[in-house]
Design a protein around this motif. Sequence first.
Motif, mmCIF file in Angstrom:
data_model
loop_
_atom_site.group_PDB
_atom_site.id
_atom_site.type_symbol
_atom_site.label_atom_id
_atom_site.label_comp_id
_atom_site.label_asym_id
_atom_site.label_seq_id
_atom_site.Cartn_x
_atom_site.Cartn_y
_atom_site.Cartn_z
ATOM 1 N N PRO A 93 0.677 -1.297 0.077
ATOM 2 C CA PRO A 93 0.134 -0.127 0.113
ATOM 3 C C PRO A 93 0.687 1.295 0.088
ATOM 4 O O PRO A 93 1.815 1.170 0.564
ATOM 5 N N LEU A 94 0.279 2.247 -0.554
ATOM 6 C CA LEU A 94 0.816 3.653 -0.434
ATOM 7 C C LEU A 94 0.348 4.231 0.548
ATOM 8 O O LEU A 94 -0.757 4.097 0.857
ATOM 9 N N LEU A 95 1.225 5.091 1.507
ATOM 10 C CA LEU A 95 0.446 5.951 2.477
ATOM 11 C C LEU A 95 0.727 7.421 2.025
ATOM 12 O O LEU A 95 1.656 7.861 1.342
ATOM 13 N N ILE A 96 -0.256 8.197 2.389
ATOM 14 C CA ILE A 96 -0.303 9.631 2.213
ATOM 15 C C ILE A 96 -0.652 10.346 3.508
ATOM 16 O O ILE A 96 -1.278 10.070 4.299
ATOM 17 N N THR A 97 0.364 11.365 3.806
ATOM 18 C CA THR A 97 0.179 11.904 5.115
ATOM 19 C C THR A 97 -0.649 13.236 4.630
ATOM 20 O O THR A 97 -0.035 13.838 3.942
ATOM 21 N N ALA A 98 -1.511 13.703 5.617
ATOM 22 C CA ALA A 98 -2.326 14.812 5.081
ATOM 23 C C ALA A 98 -1.674 16.202 5.570
ATOM 24 O O ALA A 98 -2.203 17.347 5.334
ATOM 25 N N GLY A 99 -0.473 16.249 6.382
ATOM 26 C CA GLY A 99 0.120 17.350 6.603
ATOM 27 C C GLY A 99 -0.536 18.168 7.728
ATOM 28 O O GLY A 99 -1.248 17.474 8.699
ATOM 29 N N GLU A 100 -0.384 19.785 7.490
ATOM 30 C CA GLU A 100 -0.943 20.409 8.406
ATOM 31 C C GLU A 100 -2.546 20.504 8.476
ATOM 32 O O GLU A 100 -3.272 20.332 7.415
ATOM 33 N N PRO A 101 -3.330 19.974 9.692
ATOM 34 C CA PRO A 101 -4.676 19.580 9.622
ATOM 35 C C PRO A 101 -5.380 20.896 9.525
ATOM 36 O O PRO A 101 -6.494 20.539 8.889
ATOM 37 N N ALA A 102 -4.935 21.943 9.752
ATOM 38 C CA ALA A 102 -5.869 23.281 9.516
ATOM 39 C C ALA A 102 -5.752 23.803 7.934
ATOM 40 O O ALA A 102 -6.201 24.490 7.451
ATOM 41 N N PRO A 112 -3.755 0.055 -3.761
ATOM 42 C CA PRO A 112 -4.203 0.068 -2.265
ATOM 43 C C PRO A 112 -3.567 1.095 -1.674
ATOM 44 O O PRO A 112 -2.174 1.395 -1.834
ATOM 45 N N PHE A 113 -4.269 1.983 -1.084
ATOM 46 C CA PHE A 113 -3.628 3.039 -0.168
ATOM 47 C C PHE A 113 -4.170 3.511 0.975
ATOM 48 O O PHE A 113 -5.345 2.900 1.474
ATOM 49 N N ALA A 114 -3.572 4.267 1.952
ATOM 50 C CA ALA A 114 -4.155 4.760 3.182
ATOM 51 C C ALA A 114 -3.685 6.273 3.398
ATOM 52 O O ALA A 114 -2.578 6.358 3.080
ATOM 53 N N VAL A 115 -4.579 6.952 4.019
ATOM 54 C CA VAL A 115 -4.007 8.151 4.594
ATOM 55 C C VAL A 115 -3.876 8.188 6.043
ATOM 56 O O VAL A 115 -4.459 7.431 6.617
ATOM 57 N N VAL A 116 -2.748 8.618 6.576
ATOM 58 C CA VAL A 116 -2.187 8.883 7.678
ATOM 59 C C VAL A 116 -2.732 10.054 8.642
ATOM 60 O O VAL A 116 -2.563 11.006 8.203
ATOM 61 N N ILE A 135 -6.699 -2.239 1.450
ATOM 62 C CA ILE A 135 -8.427 -1.876 1.046
ATOM 63 C C ILE A 135 -7.992 -1.569 -0.396
ATOM 64 O O ILE A 135 -7.420 -0.813 -0.897
ATOM 65 N N THR A 136 -8.873 -2.190 -1.142
ATOM 66 C CA THR A 136 -9.065 -2.032 -2.600
ATOM 67 C C THR A 136 -9.623 -0.607 -2.807
ATOM 68 O O THR A 136 -10.787 -0.327 -2.343
ATOM 69 N N PRO A 137 -9.236 0.227 -3.648
ATOM 70 C CA PRO A 137 -9.526 2.029 -3.532
ATOM 71 C C PRO A 137 -11.074 1.712 -4.181
ATOM 72 O O PRO A 137 -11.484 1.043 -5.088
ATOM 73 N N ALA A 138 -11.971 2.613 -3.675
ATOM 74 C CA ALA A 138 -13.337 2.508 -4.253
ATOM 75 C C ALA A 138 -13.820 4.204 -3.955
ATOM 76 O O ALA A 138 -13.286 4.819 -2.842
ATOM 77 N N PRO A 139 -14.461 4.698 -4.794
ATOM 78 C CA PRO A 139 -14.909 6.031 -4.913
ATOM 79 C C PRO A 139 -15.737 6.222 -3.424
ATOM 80 O O PRO A 139 -16.607 5.484 -3.123
ATOM 81 N N GLY A 140 -15.585 7.399 -2.890
ATOM 82 C CA GLY A 140 -16.179 7.809 -1.690
ATOM 83 C C GLY A 140 -15.639 7.039 -0.543
ATOM 84 O O GLY A 140 -16.241 7.197 0.715
ATOM 85 N N VAL A 141 -14.896 6.193 -0.422
ATOM 86 C CA VAL A 141 -14.167 5.722 0.801
ATOM 87 C C VAL A 141 -12.847 6.005 1.064
ATOM 88 O O VAL A 141 -11.859 5.975 -0.011
ATOM 89 N N LEU A 142 -12.427 6.375 2.108
ATOM 90 C CA LEU A 142 -11.192 6.985 2.720
ATOM 91 C C LEU A 142 -10.618 5.818 3.673
ATOM 92 O O LEU A 142 -11.060 6.052 4.698
ATOM 93 N N SER A 150 4.944 0.734 0.376
ATOM 94 C CA SER A 150 5.540 0.991 -0.835
ATOM 95 C C SER A 150 6.296 2.528 -0.976
ATOM 96 O O SER A 150 7.607 2.578 -1.578
ATOM 97 N N ALA A 151 5.609 3.406 -0.419
ATOM 98 C CA ALA A 151 6.113 4.617 -0.563
ATOM 99 C C ALA A 151 5.324 5.628 0.363
ATOM 100 O O ALA A 151 4.081 5.181 0.641
ATOM 101 N N ILE A 152 5.573 6.847 0.769
ATOM 102 C CA ILE A 152 5.130 7.814 1.290
ATOM 103 C C ILE A 152 4.945 9.541 0.500
ATOM 104 O O ILE A 152 6.056 9.664 -0.112
ATOM 105 N N VAL A 153 3.584 9.566 0.364
ATOM 106 C CA VAL A 153 3.344 10.748 -0.166
ATOM 107 C C VAL A 153 2.910 11.868 0.744
ATOM 108 O O VAL A 153 1.978 11.765 1.538
#
Length: 336
Positions: free
Chosen positions: A6-15, A37-41, A69-76, A117-120
């Motif tokens: 899975p790919l991971l995405i960090t959402a950074g500054e929450p504001a 597959p990916f997930a947001v941290v 998790i298999t990517p699906a529209p509207g699912v985070l 596999s990577a962090i974005v």
Amino acid sequence: MTALRPLLITAGEPAGIGPDLVIDLVCQPERMVSLPPFAVVGDPALFRDRARLLGVKLEIIEVVPGQSITPAPGVLPVRSVPLSAPVVAGQLDRRNAGYVLACLDEGIRACLAGEASAIVTAPLHKGVIIDAGYPRFTGHTEYLRDACGVDDVVMMLATENLRVALVTTHMPLSDVPAAVTADKITSTLRILHRDLVRYFGVSAPRIGVCGLNPHAGEGGHLGREDDDIIAPALTLLREEGMVLSGPLPADTAFTPHHLRDSDAMVAMYHDQGLPVLKYAGFGRAANITLGLPIIRTSVDHGTALDLAGSGRAERGSLDVAIDQALVMARAATQGK
């Protein structure tokens, strides 16, 4: 070929707009079908609240390390890290500085452990992190270097038909000349050369190198660094087999004549190379950290606090950062 982790995405500054960007991402059906597959941290509550503010219907699934998790529209899919304080879109809060770094730490840990596999990374806000009690924090790039235990990394931004790497990154301009050393130049070019081959399929990289001073020193009349430091370093690397042009006057280095013959251009400092890159492709570029034992890419912009929660944030750079991470991750997988 081994399937990507899975790919991971960090959402950074929450504001800031990081949460908006990942929410917009998962609401695009045509984009979701192209992703592995990916997930947001981050904190699930943050994304629920931001989705409500944006008027977006969103399903959040909390995932744990190893879960795919298999990517699906509207699912985070979210790998949960709790906020330290409630978030108001557009309003910085020092109490959440530790949360931002904790999300980044989780992404780094997961990549080093082979779970991802990577962090974005979406943008963080350096100032609020420093003000919150982390005075040595200078940005993602340096933080990743230290967390991964490597001596040197290279910041490279890439957009269509242009890659720009930096010898020095986030420092006052007055400190740059002393930081442009032969060791730093050779380290930067060796890392760049190796990773252009390893991740981007450039079998024999051609690299242009900017001088430090106007007109690359004008034969020593406008500074000695170009003749005394940069040129000898390039001569050494040419003897190792690298194909290098320079030191080039920076005011003409980015003209078509030079770019046609270069797979990447190296600038001596942040604002020598990045204004050109961002003029050419702002919003369509990715920031890539080379020299790490993990793969990391990022957006090419800041937190845009004034746009957070407005629905007007543009996702283009996040898409490019994801695509670049996937290119690199697939290349790394093929190389095993």
